[in-house]
Design an enzyme around this catalytic site. Structure first.
Site, PDB file in Angstrom:
ATOM      1  N   SER A  55       0.629  -1.129   0.000  1.00  0.00           N
ATOM      2  CA  SER A  55      -0.139   0.105   0.205  1.00  0.00           C
ATOM      3  C   SER A  55       0.771   1.167  -0.131  1.00  0.00           C
ATOM      4  O   SER A  55       0.400   2.174  -0.415  1.00  0.00           O
ATOM      5  CB  SER A  55      -1.101  -0.125   1.207  1.00  0.00           C
ATOM      6  OG  SER A  55      -0.229  -0.179   2.330  1.00  0.00           O
ATOM      7  N   GLY A  92      -2.174  -4.121   1.405  1.00  0.00           N
ATOM      8  CA  GLY A  92      -2.208  -5.732   2.006  1.00  0.00           C
ATOM      9  C   GLY A  92      -1.116  -6.388   1.641  1.00  0.00           C
ATOM     10  O   GLY A  92      -1.150  -7.796   2.402  1.00  0.00           O
ATOM     11  N   ASN A 120       4.109  -5.440   5.757  1.00  0.00           N
ATOM     12  CA  ASN A 120       2.940  -6.152   6.121  1.00  0.00           C
ATOM     13  C   ASN A 120       3.306  -7.551   6.648  1.00  0.00           C
ATOM     14  O   ASN A 120       2.672  -7.981   7.816  1.00  0.00           O
ATOM     15  CB  ASN A 120       1.914  -6.488   5.142  1.00  0.00           C
ATOM     16  CG  ASN A 120       1.228  -5.409   4.543  1.00  0.00           C
ATOM     17  OD1 ASN A 120       0.702  -4.564   5.466  1.00  0.00           O
ATOM     18  ND2 ASN A 120       1.189  -4.967   3.397  1.00  0.00           N
ATOM     19  N   ASP A 203      -4.427   6.805  10.243  1.00  0.00           N
ATOM     20  CA  ASP A 203      -3.964   5.514  10.669  1.00  0.00           C
ATOM     21  C   ASP A 203      -2.658   5.228  11.097  1.00  0.00           C
ATOM     22  O   ASP A 203      -2.023   4.405  11.856  1.00  0.00           O
ATOM     23  CB  ASP A 203      -4.014   4.447   9.490  1.00  0.00           C
ATOM     24  CG  ASP A 203      -3.317   4.610   8.424  1.00  0.00           C
ATOM     25  OD1 ASP A 203      -2.290   5.336   8.485  1.00  0.00           O
ATOM     26  OD2 ASP A 203      -3.406   4.155   7.154  1.00  0.00           O
ATOM     27  N   HIS A 206       0.260   5.121   6.804  1.00  0.00           N
ATOM     28  CA  HIS A 206       0.471   5.522   5.484  1.00  0.00           C
ATOM     29  C   HIS A 206       0.715   7.178   5.167  1.00  0.00           C
ATOM     30  O   HIS A 206      -0.123   7.939   6.050  1.00  0.00           O
ATOM     31  CB  HIS A 206      -0.933   5.138   4.620  1.00  0.00           C
ATOM     32  CG  HIS A 206      -1.033   3.607   4.773  1.00  0.00           C
ATOM     33  ND1 HIS A 206      -1.840   3.116   5.401  1.00  0.00           N
ATOM     34  CD2 HIS A 206      -0.504   2.785   3.796  1.00  0.00           C
ATOM     35  CE1 HIS A 206      -1.886   1.823   5.345  1.00  0.00           C
ATOM     36  NE2 HIS A 206      -1.060   1.407   4.344  1.00  0.00           N
TER      37      HIS A 206
END
Length: 227
Positions: A55, A92, A120, A203, A206
């Site tokens: 991402s 993801g 991830n 979040d 990012h």
């Protein structure tokens, strides 16, 4: 009357010979044009830079043109360089997932391959040996098909949620892989961005548009050296 017949026959033979000669010249000319077109096509084929990641590469939460991959394209265009940036980011994505979908992106030879995966894996606590093995396998697969492709590995770090030992060992994967495979290493992709609330989305993971601009400046020297 006999002279007229001879004259007509002679003229017919000349016309026929001229027609055959013209056809031959046209065929040769067409073949030459096709050959020149093919040669020009090969010579002017645009080189590509493939960003292959998760991402972060995809530009999660922002316009793809504002991601560091999109900004790289804009920088290259501003310099008049004939390179096309391909954004192979998928939100993801893990190193295992990246390895399984890599073939889709290797139909054409990338001049530069930027590998940004593993974050991830770390956030999910995947076994570190598996993450390292997958990164090595991705590099091997690219090199096996395109030995001349220049490979850049983007280093990653994670918060100490999984414990300090895991965090430190995860960080060490990237320089280890870079050394083992003799590829260029960007020590930390999110240098100057990670942990900065104003440069990240809510979040906290990012980057915002402003964050991606900083990432661009982090990676650009490594990209530019390969152009």
């Amino acid at each position: 009357m006999k002279f007229k017949r001879y004259a007509s026959s002679f003229l017919l033979q000349i016309a026929l010979a001229f027609f055959i000669l013209s056809c031959g010249n046209s065929a040769e000319k067409k073949a030459a044009e096709e050959s020149n077109t093919e040669t020009t096509s090969v010579e002017t084929k645009q080189k590509t830079i493939l960003f292959f990641g998760n991402s972060l590469t995809a530009g999660y939460g922002i316009d793809q043109d504002d991601s560091f991959a999109g900004l790289t394209q804009a920088r290259i265009d501003s310099l008049g360089m004939d390179y096309k940036v391909i954004n192979g980011g998928l939100s993801g994505e893990t190193t295992a997932g990246g390895l399984s979908r890599l073939d889709w992106f290797l139909e054409d030879e990338p001049s530069i391959f930027v590998l940004e995966l593993g974050g991830n894996d770390g956030l999910r606590g995947i076994q570190l040996s598996e993450t390292k093995s997958n990164l090595l396998a991705i590099i091997d697969k690219v090199r096996a098909k395109y030995p001349n492709t220049k490979i850049i590995l983007a280093g990653m770090q994670i918060p100490p949620n999984m414990g300090q030992e895991y965090t430190e060992e995860f960080k060490a994967i990237y320089p280890d892989v870079a050394k083992e495979k003799n590829v260029t290493l960007i020590p930390f992709l999110l240098e100057g961005v990670a942990g900065m609330p104003e440069l990240n989305l809510p979040d906290g993971i990012h980057p915002t548009e402003a964050g991606h601009k900083i990432v661009l400046e982090t990676i650009w020297p490594y990209i530019q050296a390969k152009l």
